[in-house]
Scaffold this motif. Structure first.
Motif, PDB file in Angstrom:
ATOM      1  N   ARG A 226       4.890  14.391 -21.895  1.00  0.00           N
ATOM      2  CA  ARG A 226       4.760  15.267 -23.058  1.00  0.00           C
ATOM      3  C   ARG A 226       3.429  16.029 -23.060  1.00  0.00           C
ATOM      4  NH1 ARG A 226       7.506  15.968 -27.787  1.00  0.00           N
ATOM      5  NH2 ARG A 226       6.313  16.704 -29.590  1.00  0.00           N
ATOM      6  N   THR A 227       2.348  15.373 -22.644  1.00  0.00           N
ATOM      7  CA  THR A 227       1.046  16.057 -22.593  1.00  0.00           C
ATOM      8  C   THR A 227       1.088  17.238 -21.641  1.00  0.00           C
ATOM      9  OG1 THR A 227      -0.199  14.057 -23.157  1.00  0.00           O
ATOM     10  CG2 THR A 227      -1.393  15.801 -22.002  1.00  0.00           C
ATOM     11  N   MET A 228       1.719  17.062 -20.501  1.00  0.00           N
ATOM     12  CA  MET A 228       1.852  18.142 -19.528  1.00  0.00           C
ATOM     13  C   MET A 228       2.608  19.316 -20.131  1.00  0.00           C
ATOM     14  SD  MET A 228       3.583  17.934 -15.710  1.00  0.00           S
ATOM     15  CE  MET A 228       2.557  16.543 -15.193  1.00  0.00           C
ATOM     16  N   VAL A 229       3.690  19.006 -20.840  1.00  0.00           N
ATOM     17  CA  VAL A 229       4.481  20.061 -21.478  1.00  0.00           C
ATOM     18  C   VAL A 229       3.657  20.785 -22.535  1.00  0.00           C
ATOM     19  CG1 VAL A 229       6.512  20.555 -22.887  1.00  0.00           C
ATOM     20  CG2 VAL A 229       6.663  18.891 -21.023  1.00  0.00           C
ATOM     21  N   ARG A 230       2.953  20.027 -23.362  1.00  0.00           N
ATOM     22  CA  ARG A 230       2.169  20.645 -24.431  1.00  0.00           C
ATOM     23  C   ARG A 230       1.119  21.603 -23.878  1.00  0.00           C
ATOM     24  NH1 ARG A 230      -1.126  18.243 -27.034  1.00  0.00           N
ATOM     25  NH2 ARG A 230      -1.245  16.155 -26.124  1.00  0.00           N
ATOM     26  N   TYR A 231       0.453  21.213 -22.803  1.00  0.00           N
ATOM     27  CA  TYR A 231      -0.528  22.101 -22.187  1.00  0.00           C
ATOM     28  C   TYR A 231       0.145  23.335 -21.592  1.00  0.00           C
ATOM     29  CZ  TYR A 231      -4.873  19.422 -22.521  1.00  0.00           C
ATOM     30  OH  TYR A 231      -6.008  18.811 -22.982  1.00  0.00           O
ATOM     31  N   ALA A 232       1.308  23.134 -20.978  1.00  0.00           N
ATOM     32  CA  ALA A 232       1.992  24.234 -20.299  1.00  0.00           C
ATOM     33  C   ALA A 232       2.480  25.303 -21.268  1.00  0.00           C
ATOM     34  CB  ALA A 232       3.166  23.691 -19.483  1.00  0.00           C
ATOM     35  N   ILE A 233       2.866  24.905 -22.475  1.00  0.00           N
ATOM     36  CA  ILE A 233       3.480  25.850 -23.410  1.00  0.00           C
ATOM     37  C   ILE A 233       2.544  26.247 -24.552  1.00  0.00           C
ATOM     38  CG2 ILE A 233       5.770  24.927 -22.879  1.00  0.00           C
ATOM     39  CD1 ILE A 233       5.717  23.460 -25.553  1.00  0.00           C
ATOM     40  N   GLU A 234       1.300  25.890 -24.430  1.00  0.00           N
ATOM     41  CA  GLU A 234       0.339  26.101 -25.516  1.00  0.00           C
ATOM     42  C   GLU A 234       0.282  27.549 -26.002  1.00  0.00           C
ATOM     43  OE1 GLU A 234      -4.348  25.055 -26.511  1.00  0.00           O
ATOM     44  OE2 GLU A 234      -3.656  25.078 -24.444  1.00  0.00           O
ATOM     45  N   LYS A 235       0.425  28.511 -25.095  1.00  0.00           N
ATOM     46  CA  LYS A 235       0.299  29.922 -25.461  1.00  0.00           C
ATOM     47  C   LYS A 235       1.651  30.602 -25.699  1.00  0.00           C
ATOM     48  CE  LYS A 235      -4.192  29.952 -25.075  1.00  0.00           C
ATOM     49  NZ  LYS A 235      -4.883  30.698 -24.010  1.00  0.00           N
ATOM     50  N   PHE A 236       2.716  29.821 -25.678  1.00  0.00           N
ATOM     51  CA  PHE A 236       4.038  30.401 -25.905  1.00  0.00           C
ATOM     52  C   PHE A 236       4.170  30.884 -27.356  1.00  0.00           C
ATOM     53  CE2 PHE A 236       7.011  28.366 -22.496  1.00  0.00           C
ATOM     54  CZ  PHE A 236       6.135  28.777 -21.507  1.00  0.00           C
ATOM     55  N   PRO A 237       5.009  31.880 -27.609  1.00  0.00           N
ATOM     56  CA  PRO A 237       5.359  32.219 -28.993  1.00  0.00           C
ATOM     57  C   PRO A 237       5.872  30.965 -29.696  1.00  0.00           C
ATOM     58  CG  PRO A 237       6.229  33.851 -27.475  1.00  0.00           C
ATOM     59  CD  PRO A 237       5.706  32.728 -26.631  1.00  0.00           C
ATOM     60  N   GLU A 238       5.605  30.837 -30.992  1.00  0.00           N
ATOM     61  CA  GLU A 238       5.880  29.605 -31.718  1.00  0.00           C
ATOM     62  C   GLU A 238       7.329  29.135 -31.581  1.00  0.00           C
ATOM     63  OE1 GLU A 238       4.845  26.325 -34.213  1.00  0.00           O
ATOM     64  OE2 GLU A 238       3.794  27.673 -32.840  1.00  0.00           O
ATOM     65  N   GLU A 239       8.268  30.035 -31.707  1.00  0.00           N
ATOM     66  CA  GLU A 239       9.682  29.649 -31.621  1.00  0.00           C
ATOM     67  C   GLU A 239      10.013  29.082 -30.255  1.00  0.00           C
ATOM     68  OE1 GLU A 239      14.140  31.619 -32.218  1.00  0.00           O
ATOM     69  OE2 GLU A 239      12.357  32.738 -32.822  1.00  0.00           O
ATOM     70  N   LEU A 240       9.499  29.715 -29.204  1.00  0.00           N
ATOM     71  CA  LEU A 240       9.761  29.244 -27.848  1.00  0.00           C
ATOM     72  C   LEU A 240       9.047  27.919 -27.592  1.00  0.00           C
ATOM     73  CD1 LEU A 240      11.112  29.875 -25.141  1.00  0.00           C
ATOM     74  CD2 LEU A 240       9.028  31.118 -24.476  1.00  0.00           C
ATOM     75  N   ARG A 241       7.847  27.789 -28.096  1.00  0.00           N
ATOM     76  CA  ARG A 241       7.091  26.540 -27.930  1.00  0.00           C
ATOM     77  C   ARG A 241       7.843  25.383 -28.583  1.00  0.00           C
ATOM     78  NH1 ARG A 241       3.356  23.366 -30.344  1.00  0.00           N
ATOM     79  NH2 ARG A 241       3.559  24.511 -32.322  1.00  0.00           N
ATOM     80  N   LEU A 242       8.335  25.572 -29.783  1.00  0.00           N
ATOM     81  CA  LEU A 242       9.075  24.518 -30.479  1.00  0.00           C
ATOM     82  C   LEU A 242      10.373  24.170 -29.758  1.00  0.00           C
ATOM     83  CD1 LEU A 242       8.523  25.585 -34.191  1.00  0.00           C
ATOM     84  CD2 LEU A 242       7.445  23.681 -32.970  1.00  0.00           C
ATOM     85  N   HIS A 243      10.987  25.181 -29.158  1.00  0.00           N
ATOM     86  CA  HIS A 243      12.214  24.949 -28.383  1.00  0.00           C
ATOM     87  C   HIS A 243      11.963  23.950 -27.265  1.00  0.00           C
ATOM     88  CE1 HIS A 243      15.750  25.696 -25.908  1.00  0.00           C
ATOM     89  NE2 HIS A 243      14.942  25.999 -24.910  1.00  0.00           N
ATOM     90  N   TYR A 244      10.855  24.145 -26.537  1.00  0.00           N
ATOM     91  CA  TYR A 244      10.563  23.230 -25.423  1.00  0.00           C
ATOM     92  C   TYR A 244      10.107  21.868 -25.910  1.00  0.00           C
ATOM     93  CZ  TYR A 244      11.285  26.757 -21.854  1.00  0.00           C
ATOM     94  OH  TYR A 244      11.863  27.689 -21.016  1.00  0.00           O
ATOM     95  N   LEU A 245       9.361  21.834 -27.008  1.00  0.00           N
ATOM     96  CA  LEU A 245       8.913  20.540 -27.531  1.00  0.00           C
ATOM     97  C   LEU A 245      10.111  19.677 -27.959  1.00  0.00           C
ATOM     98  CD1 LEU A 245       5.735  21.339 -29.644  1.00  0.00           C
ATOM     99  CD2 LEU A 245       5.882  20.015 -27.514  1.00  0.00           C
ATOM    100  N   LYS A 246      11.145  20.297 -28.485  1.00  0.00           N
ATOM    101  CA  LYS A 246      12.325  19.558 -28.919  1.00  0.00           C
ATOM    102  C   LYS A 246      13.017  18.896 -27.741  1.00  0.00           C
ATOM    103  CE  LYS A 246      13.281  22.307 -33.062  1.00  0.00           C
ATOM    104  NZ  LYS A 246      14.187  23.320 -33.671  1.00  0.00           N
ATOM    105  N   MET A 247      12.809  19.437 -26.554  1.00  0.00           N
ATOM    106  CA  MET A 247      13.429  18.861 -25.363  1.00  0.00           C
ATOM    107  C   MET A 247      12.708  17.588 -24.911  1.00  0.00           C
ATOM    108  SD  MET A 247      14.158  22.441 -23.337  1.00  0.00           S
ATOM    109  CE  MET A 247      15.056  21.689 -21.979  1.00  0.00           C
ATOM    110  N   LYS A 248      11.545  17.324 -25.515  1.00  0.00           N
ATOM    111  CA  LYS A 248      10.777  16.133 -25.188  1.00  0.00           C
ATOM    112  C   LYS A 248      10.892  15.124 -26.321  1.00  0.00           C
ATOM    113  CE  LYS A 248       8.981  15.470 -22.014  1.00  0.00           C
ATOM    114  NZ  LYS A 248       9.575  14.878 -20.799  1.00  0.00           N
TER     115      LYS A 248
END
Length: 233
Positions: free
Chosen positions: A211-233
């Protein structure tokens, strides 16, 4: 400046309160990644200023400085090596590159790696075979694995992503938080330049990514896209 003068100036610039704080910040306690490291308590800009005064140190002297028990003196040595590498011919760069890899046991914290790997290892490998990155990535030494990842930052800056993605894949299930962070950071750097390339990697590997790796990778994503990937974790 000779080594005696450097040691004297570094100690004079130290601060006991900052040193104590640094020992906590860089996890120097028993069983932690920086166990046993010692600090003088010198701010990085001050270390850089002192490094500018001793850029002409011989490699022998710089190696001795890199072997210092004090973290800031090892950082100073790396600043000197980077400066010399950038101004050396091919033979000189090869000597510095070999010195660097022969002394990874002294490049033993994340700031030491992050201030040097992409400025020495990456550039030296630019027009050479890069098998060493894979060898470092499977090392039992935490700092060599981080060197492998961070060295590829040089290639990212050239808009070349294949080595970063290759090393990231090797390190997907690494057990150390500092590797999770470095992989996520480099994936984010790819995304800053080529979001599609980063997303292809994420969609293929996200279920295996910490999860930490994902959070760092998507940190600059638009909010909607960032939340989309976080939900996958």
């Amino acid at each position: 400046m000779n080594l005696t003068q450097i040691h004297k100036e570094m100690k004079a610039a130290g601060n006991a309160e900052r040193a104590a704080h640094a020992q906590g910040f860089f996890k120097t306690g028993k069983g932690q990644y920086g166990e046993g490291d010692r600090f003088l308590g010198i701010r990085v800009p001050v270390t850089r200023t002192i490094a500018r005064k001793c850029r002409e140190l011989s490699l022998k002297q710089t190696t001795r400085l890199l072997h210092s028990v004090y973290h800031e003196e090892r950082l100073l040595a790396l600043f000197v090596l980077v400066w010399q590498f950038q101004r050396s011919d091919d033979s000189g760069q090869t000597e510095i590159y070999n010195l660097y890899l022969d002394n990874t046991s002294f490049i033993n914290n994340w700031d030491l790696v992050d201030s040097s790997a992409h400025l020495i290892v990456g550039p030296w490998l630019e027009n050479r075979p890069r098998k060493i990155l894979t060898e470092l990535a499977v090392s039992g030494t935490l700092w060599e694995r981080r060197i492998a990842m961070m060295a590829t930052y040089h290639f990212i800056r050239q808009n070349e992503y294949s080595d970063t993605l290759k090393i990231a894949k090797i390190l997907l299930q690494d057990d150390h938080d500092l590797i999770h962070k470095s992989v996520g950071w480099m994936l984010r750097e790819i995304g800053n330049r080529d979001l599609e390339t980063e997303e292809v990697f994420l969609k293929k590997h996200i279920l295996k990514m910490p999860r930490t790796m994902v959070r760092y990778a998507i940190e600059k994503f638009p909010e909607e896209l960032r939340l989309h990937y976080l939900k996958m974790k």
